[in-house]
Motif scaffolding. Structure first.
Motif, PDB file in Angstrom:
ATOM      1  N   PRO A  90       0.812  -1.232   0.000  1.00  0.00           N
ATOM      2  CA  PRO A  90       0.000   0.000   0.000  1.00  0.00           C
ATOM      3  C   PRO A  90       0.839   1.272   0.000  1.00  0.00           C
ATOM      4  CG  PRO A  90      -0.860  -1.580   1.586  1.00  0.00           C
ATOM      5  CD  PRO A  90       0.461  -2.123   1.125  1.00  0.00           C
ATOM      6  N   ASP A  91       1.948   1.280   0.735  1.00  0.00           N
ATOM      7  CA  ASP A  91       2.779   2.480   0.785  1.00  0.00           C
ATOM      8  C   ASP A  91       3.405   2.777  -0.572  1.00  0.00           C
ATOM      9  OD1 ASP A  91       2.193   2.851   3.470  1.00  0.00           O
ATOM     10  OD2 ASP A  91       3.968   1.736   4.156  1.00  0.00           O
ATOM     11  N   ARG A  92       3.891   1.727  -1.242  1.00  0.00           N
ATOM     12  CA  ARG A  92       4.499   1.930  -2.551  1.00  0.00           C
ATOM     13  C   ARG A  92       3.454   2.301  -3.591  1.00  0.00           C
ATOM     14  NH1 ARG A  92       8.750  -3.185  -2.264  1.00  0.00           N
ATOM     15  NH2 ARG A  92       9.967  -2.339  -0.518  1.00  0.00           N
ATOM     16  N   ALA A  93       2.263   1.711  -3.485  1.00  0.00           N
ATOM     17  CA  ALA A  93       1.184   2.079  -4.408  1.00  0.00           C
ATOM     18  C   ALA A  93       0.811   3.542  -4.239  1.00  0.00           C
ATOM     19  CB  ALA A  93      -0.026   1.180  -4.182  1.00  0.00           C
ATOM     20  N   GLY A 107       3.579  18.454 -16.278  1.00  0.00           N
ATOM     21  CA  GLY A 107       3.487  18.417 -17.732  1.00  0.00           C
ATOM     22  C   GLY A 107       4.407  17.424 -18.400  1.00  0.00           C
ATOM     23  N   SER A 108       5.164  16.653 -17.621  1.00  0.00           N
ATOM     24  CA  SER A 108       6.036  15.637 -18.222  1.00  0.00           C
ATOM     25  C   SER A 108       5.227  14.491 -18.820  1.00  0.00           C
ATOM     26  CB  SER A 108       7.029  15.104 -17.189  1.00  0.00           C
ATOM     27  OG  SER A 108       6.356  14.510 -16.095  1.00  0.00           O
ATOM     28  N   ILE A 109       3.984  14.344 -18.381  1.00  0.00           N
ATOM     29  CA  ILE A 109       3.035  13.404 -18.978  1.00  0.00           C
ATOM     30  C   ILE A 109       1.839  14.203 -19.462  1.00  0.00           C
ATOM     31  CG2 ILE A 109       1.498  11.448 -18.582  1.00  0.00           C
ATOM     32  CD1 ILE A 109       3.370  10.471 -16.453  1.00  0.00           C
ATOM     33  N   ASP A 110       1.374  13.919 -20.665  1.00  0.00           N
ATOM     34  CA  ASP A 110       0.210  14.599 -21.230  1.00  0.00           C
ATOM     35  C   ASP A 110      -1.065  13.955 -20.687  1.00  0.00           C
ATOM     36  OD1 ASP A 110      -1.720  15.864 -22.677  1.00  0.00           O
ATOM     37  OD2 ASP A 110      -1.037  15.175 -24.639  1.00  0.00           O
ATOM     38  N   GLY A 111      -1.691  14.627 -19.752  1.00  0.00           N
ATOM     39  CA  GLY A 111      -2.892  14.079 -19.131  1.00  0.00           C
ATOM     40  C   GLY A 111      -4.095  14.027 -20.034  1.00  0.00           C
ATOM     41  N   THR A 112      -4.057  14.721 -21.161  1.00  0.00           N
ATOM     42  CA  THR A 112      -5.201  14.695 -22.068  1.00  0.00           C
ATOM     43  C   THR A 112      -5.245  13.437 -22.925  1.00  0.00           C
ATOM     44  OG1 THR A 112      -3.980  15.890 -23.787  1.00  0.00           O
ATOM     45  CG2 THR A 112      -5.211  17.210 -22.164  1.00  0.00           C
ATOM     46  N   SER A 113      -4.086  12.810 -23.121  1.00  0.00           N
ATOM     47  CA  SER A 113      -4.041  11.628 -23.987  1.00  0.00           C
ATOM     48  C   SER A 113      -3.553  10.373 -23.274  1.00  0.00           C
ATOM     49  CB  SER A 113      -3.132  11.894 -25.187  1.00  0.00           C
ATOM     50  OG  SER A 113      -1.787  12.096 -24.756  1.00  0.00           O
ATOM     51  N   CYS A 114      -2.959  10.529 -22.103  1.00  0.00           N
ATOM     52  CA  CYS A 114      -2.328   9.394 -21.423  1.00  0.00           C
ATOM     53  C   CYS A 114      -3.110   9.007 -20.171  1.00  0.00           C
ATOM     54  CB  CYS A 114      -0.892   9.751 -21.055  1.00  0.00           C
ATOM     55  SG  CYS A 114       0.062   8.357 -20.423  1.00  0.00           S
ATOM     56  N   ARG A 115      -3.281   7.715 -19.980  1.00  0.00           N
ATOM     57  CA  ARG A 115      -3.975   7.216 -18.802  1.00  0.00           C
ATOM     58  C   ARG A 115      -3.060   6.258 -18.045  1.00  0.00           C
ATOM     59  NH1 ARG A 115      -7.011   2.679 -17.347  1.00  0.00           N
ATOM     60  NH2 ARG A 115      -6.498   1.744 -19.376  1.00  0.00           N
ATOM     61  N   ILE A 116      -2.829   6.551 -16.767  1.00  0.00           N
ATOM     62  CA  ILE A 116      -2.035   5.674 -15.903  1.00  0.00           C
ATOM     63  C   ILE A 116      -2.870   5.327 -14.680  1.00  0.00           C
ATOM     64  CG2 ILE A 116       0.070   5.378 -14.553  1.00  0.00           C
ATOM     65  CD1 ILE A 116       1.434   7.412 -16.263  1.00  0.00           C
ATOM     66  N   LYS A 117      -3.059   4.038 -14.463  1.00  0.00           N
ATOM     67  CA  LYS A 117      -3.847   3.558 -13.320  1.00  0.00           C
ATOM     68  C   LYS A 117      -2.960   2.702 -12.433  1.00  0.00           C
ATOM     69  CE  LYS A 117      -8.018   0.898 -12.172  1.00  0.00           C
ATOM     70  NZ  LYS A 117      -9.131   0.085 -12.739  1.00  0.00           N
ATOM     71  N   ILE A 118      -2.984   2.971 -11.133  1.00  0.00           N
ATOM     72  CA  ILE A 118      -2.229   2.171 -10.161  1.00  0.00           C
ATOM     73  C   ILE A 118      -3.225   1.348  -9.351  1.00  0.00           C
ATOM     74  CG2 ILE A 118      -0.577   2.185  -8.259  1.00  0.00           C
ATOM     75  CD1 ILE A 118       0.557   3.330 -10.838  1.00  0.00           C
ATOM     76  N   GLU A 119      -3.051   0.033  -9.329  1.00  0.00           N
ATOM     77  CA  GLU A 119      -3.915  -0.857  -8.573  1.00  0.00           C
ATOM     78  C   GLU A 119      -3.110  -1.498  -7.447  1.00  0.00           C
ATOM     79  OE1 GLU A 119      -5.875  -3.701 -11.016  1.00  0.00           O
ATOM     80  OE2 GLU A 119      -6.744  -2.202 -12.363  1.00  0.00           O
ATOM     81  N   CYS A 120      -3.607  -1.373  -6.221  1.00  0.00           N
ATOM     82  CA  CYS A 120      -2.962  -1.998  -5.066  1.00  0.00           C
ATOM     83  C   CYS A 120      -3.618  -3.344  -4.828  1.00  0.00           C
ATOM     84  CB  CYS A 120      -3.097  -1.096  -3.831  1.00  0.00           C
ATOM     85  SG  CYS A 120      -2.219  -1.737  -2.378  1.00  0.00           S
ATOM     86  N   CYS A 121      -2.958  -4.413  -5.254  1.00  0.00           N
ATOM     87  CA  CYS A 121      -3.548  -5.748  -5.180  1.00  0.00           C
ATOM     88  C   CYS A 121      -2.477  -6.799  -5.420  1.00  0.00           C
ATOM     89  CB  CYS A 121      -4.680  -5.906  -6.198  1.00  0.00           C
ATOM     90  SG  CYS A 121      -4.148  -5.639  -7.902  1.00  0.00           S
TER      91      CYS A 121
END
Length: 226
Positions: A90-93, A107-121
């Protein structure tokens, strides 16, 4: 990404579907993080990107994503726009989510076109059928544990979509190509032939060269090499 160690529990029942075959297991494993975080160096991330030949339509999973550095680096330097990080700690997630938030704000990642999802599991409880590329920094036993799930995912992708990519930006992949590309760092699958291998150097060990391996899983039982 961080190197993971497998922890096995013996009080739970699980099953994994491989094609038409149902394999029942009474030992359900968990990929647990090491106490010391073994972060993936930037040189290895660059090599992984080259090996995977990422496309805009890809969805990349980083299993054991640690602080999210692999996802953030690839989101800022590759054509891939969809990323999922799996982290059991959980801490690392939370750290990974915060790092992603900062990268988006800077702005180093374009939030309008890029999707990043972190799942703690637990990585062994995840459905990988949406993945087209998987990055693994696991010990050999961890690779053995995760492999059936990736074989299953490649089979499901082959059946449901009939081809690897939905975008013409990946012209080299057609219906006869792999339904899942896998890049492993340091260790490889002992019972699979890799398609390509690349060595990378790291700043703290200039005289050493560490391997990365590219594997193709075709969505067919018994066929997972080139």
């Amino acid at each position: 990404a961080a190197a993971l160690r497998p922890v096995v529990h013996h009080d739970t029942f699980a099953k994994a579907v491989l094609g038409e075959q149902v394999v029942h297991r009474t030992d359900v494993a968990m990929l647990a993080p090491r106490k010391k975080l073994w972060s993936t160096p930037k040189s290895a991330i660059s090599a992984a990107s080259r090996l995977a030949n990422l496309c805009e339509s890809d969805t990349l999973y980083d299993i054991g994503c640690g602080d999210g550095r692999v996802l953030i680096e690839l989101a800022s330097t590759s054509a891939c726009r969809n990323f999922v990080g799996i982290e059991i700690d959980p801490d690392r997630a939370s750290e990974a989510k915060e790092n992603v938030r900062r990268a988006l704000e800077s702005g180093s990642i374009d939030g309008t076109s890029c999707r990043i999802k972190i799942e703690c599991c637990n990585a062994l409880d995840v459905d990988y059928s949406e993945a087209t590329v998987v990055f693994l920094y696991l010990v050999p036993r961890g690779l053995r544990l995760i492999k059936p799930l990736l074989v299953e995912a490649s089979i499901l992708r082959r059946r449901e979509r009939g081809r690897v990519e939905d975008s013409s930006s990946c012209d080299e992949f057609d219906k006869s190509g792999p339904s899942l590309r896998i890049v492993t760092y340091m260790a490889g699958f002992v019972d699979e032939k890799y398609v390509k291998k690349e060595l990378c150097t790291v700043d703290h060990q200039k005289d050493a060269a560490w391997p990365l391996y590219l594997y193709h899983f075709y969505g067919q039982v018994g066929k997972s090499d080139s």
